[in-house]
Design a protein around this motif. Structure first.
Motif, PDB file in Angstrom:
ATOM      1  N   PRO A   1      20.450 -69.513 -35.250  1.00 42.83           N
ATOM      2  CA  PRO A   1      20.998 -69.307 -36.469  1.00 42.83           C
ATOM      3  C   PRO A   1      20.381 -68.266 -37.381  1.00 42.83           C
ATOM      4  N   ILE A   2      20.918 -67.494 -38.495  1.00 45.88           N
ATOM      5  CA  ILE A   2      20.466 -66.458 -39.145  1.00 45.88           C
ATOM      6  C   ILE A   2      19.578 -66.911 -40.321  1.00 45.88           C
ATOM      7  N   ARG A   3      18.088 -66.622 -40.266  1.00 46.26           N
ATOM      8  CA  ARG A   3      17.309 -67.059 -41.493  1.00 46.26           C
ATOM      9  C   ARG A   3      16.865 -66.013 -42.207  1.00 46.26           C
ATOM     10  N   ILE A   4      16.918 -66.092 -43.580  1.00 49.38           N
ATOM     11  CA  ILE A   4      16.350 -64.993 -44.273  1.00 49.38           C
ATOM     12  C   ILE A   4      14.691 -65.199 -44.714  1.00 49.38           C
ATOM     13  N   GLY A   5      14.442 -66.550 -44.634  1.00 48.69           N
ATOM     14  CA  GLY A   5      12.927 -66.922 -44.808  1.00 48.69           C
ATOM     15  C   GLY A   5      12.825 -68.462 -45.085  1.00 48.69           C
ATOM     16  N   THR A   6      11.700 -68.928 -45.747  1.00 44.50           N
ATOM     17  CA  THR A   6      11.681 -70.234 -45.844  1.00 44.50           C
ATOM     18  C   THR A   6      11.193 -70.493 -47.638  1.00 44.50           C
ATOM     19  N   ALA A   7      11.726 -71.819 -47.835  1.00 49.21           N
ATOM     20  CA  ALA A   7      11.323 -72.206 -49.235  1.00 49.21           C
ATOM     21  C   ALA A   7       9.972 -72.910 -48.914  1.00 49.21           C
ATOM     22  N   PHE A   8       8.997 -72.817 -50.254  1.00 44.46           N
ATOM     23  CA  PHE A   8       7.833 -73.603 -50.312  1.00 44.46           C
ATOM     24  C   PHE A   8       7.807 -74.170 -51.853  1.00 44.46           C
ATOM     25  N   VAL A   9       7.547 -75.487 -51.935  1.00 43.20           N
ATOM     26  CA  VAL A   9       7.229 -76.105 -53.134  1.00 43.20           C
ATOM     27  C   VAL A   9       5.720 -75.877 -53.641  1.00 43.20           C
ATOM     28  N   ASP A  10       5.469 -75.350 -54.833  1.00 42.41           N
ATOM     29  CA  ASP A  10       4.390 -75.170 -55.373  1.00 42.41           C
ATOM     30  C   ASP A  10       4.246 -76.512 -56.056  1.00 42.41           C
ATOM     31  N   ARG A  11       3.370 -77.639 -55.682  1.00 37.52           N
ATOM     32  CA  ARG A  11       3.168 -78.808 -56.438  1.00 37.52           C
ATOM     33  C   ARG A  11       2.368 -78.646 -57.697  1.00 37.52           C
ATOM     34  N   SER A  12       1.791 -77.598 -57.905  1.00 34.69           N
ATOM     35  CA  SER A  12       0.964 -77.591 -59.063  1.00 34.69           C
ATOM     36  C   SER A  12       1.782 -77.032 -60.282  1.00 34.69           C
ATOM     37  N   ALA A  62      12.653 -76.539 -41.042  1.00 30.79           N
ATOM     38  CA  ALA A  62      13.740 -76.339 -39.690  1.00 30.79           C
ATOM     39  C   ALA A  62      14.991 -76.011 -40.166  1.00 30.79           C
ATOM     40  N   ARG A  63      15.207 -76.621 -41.221  1.00 30.39           N
ATOM     41  CA  ARG A  63      16.604 -76.735 -41.941  1.00 30.39           C
ATOM     42  C   ARG A  63      16.775 -75.549 -43.032  1.00 30.39           C
ATOM     43  N   CYS A  64      15.487 -74.888 -43.489  1.00 34.02           N
ATOM     44  CA  CYS A  64      15.901 -74.111 -44.534  1.00 34.02           C
ATOM     45  C   CYS A  64      16.068 -72.526 -44.266  1.00 34.02           C
ATOM     46  N   ILE A  65      17.181 -71.851 -44.595  1.00 33.17           N
ATOM     47  CA  ILE A  65      17.681 -70.656 -44.249  1.00 33.17           C
ATOM     48  C   ILE A  65      17.186 -69.553 -45.256  1.00 33.17           C
ATOM     49  N   GLY A  66      16.492 -70.160 -46.351  1.00 35.18           N
ATOM     50  CA  GLY A  66      15.804 -69.177 -46.889  1.00 35.18           C
ATOM     51  C   GLY A  66      16.779 -68.282 -48.101  1.00 35.18           C
ATOM     52  N   ALA A  81       8.790 -73.020 -59.563  1.00 28.98           N
ATOM     53  CA  ALA A  81       7.918 -74.006 -58.611  1.00 28.98           C
ATOM     54  C   ALA A  81       8.356 -74.322 -57.282  1.00 28.98           C
ATOM     55  N   ILE A  82       9.374 -73.325 -56.852  1.00 33.06           N
ATOM     56  CA  ILE A  82       9.728 -73.190 -55.402  1.00 33.06           C
ATOM     57  C   ILE A  82      10.155 -71.893 -55.472  1.00 33.06           C
TER      58      ILE A  82
END
Length: 114
Positions: A1-12, A62-66, A81-82
Motif C-alpha cells: 500500500p502507498i504510505r505518505i508517512g506516519t502519525a505520532f501522538v505527542d502525549r505532552s 501498521a494502519r496509518c497511511i500518513g 498534539a498529533i
C-alpha cells in the motif's frame, strides 16, 4: 500500500493525555478502515479528585497511511498534539520506523547490535 508517512501522538500536548480532558477528534476523522487511531480507555482523577474515564488516542503505525487529516483537525493550535512525519513513507526503504540494523537496548538497558 502507498504510505505518505506516519502519525505520532505527542502525549505532552494531547488534551486527554496531558490535561485529563476529553477529546477524540483525531480518531473520529481518521479515514482508514479499520481506523489507524484507536482509543485507549483510562480512569484518572481530575483536579478536583473526581474519577473520570477518558478516551486517549493511540496510533497503530501498521494502519496509518500518513494522510494528515488527524493533524489538520487537531484542536490544539500552534504545535499540534498529533503530527505526521515522513517516517514509513512507501517511496523510501531507508525512512522506516525502526531501522533493522540499528542498535537497540537489550533487557538490561545496554545497547546491542540488532
Amino acid at each position: 500500500p502507498i504510505r505518505i508517512g506516519t502519525a505520532f501522538v505527542d502525549r505532552s500536548r494531547c488534551i486527554p493525555w496531558a490535561m485529563n480532558m476529553p477529546c477524540i477528534v483525531c480518531e473520529e476523522v481518521c479515514p482508514v478502515s479499520p481506523k489507524a487511531i484507536y482509543i485507549e480507555r483510562a480512569e484518572v482523577e481530575d483536579s478536583a479528585g473526581r474519577k473520570v474515564v477518558l478516551q486517549r488516542p493511540v496510533v497503530d503505525p501498521a494502519r496509518c497511511i500518513g494522510c494528515g487529516l488527524c493533524e489538520n483537525r487537531c484542536p490544539v493550535f500552534d504545535k499540534r498534539a498529533i503530527r505526521v512525519t515522513s517516517v514509513g513513507e512507501s517511496r523510501s526503504d531507508r525512512n522506516i520506523l525502526l531501522y533493522p540494523g540499528a542498535a537497540s537496548p537489550d533487557a538490561a538497558g545496554e545497547e546491542v547490535e540488532g
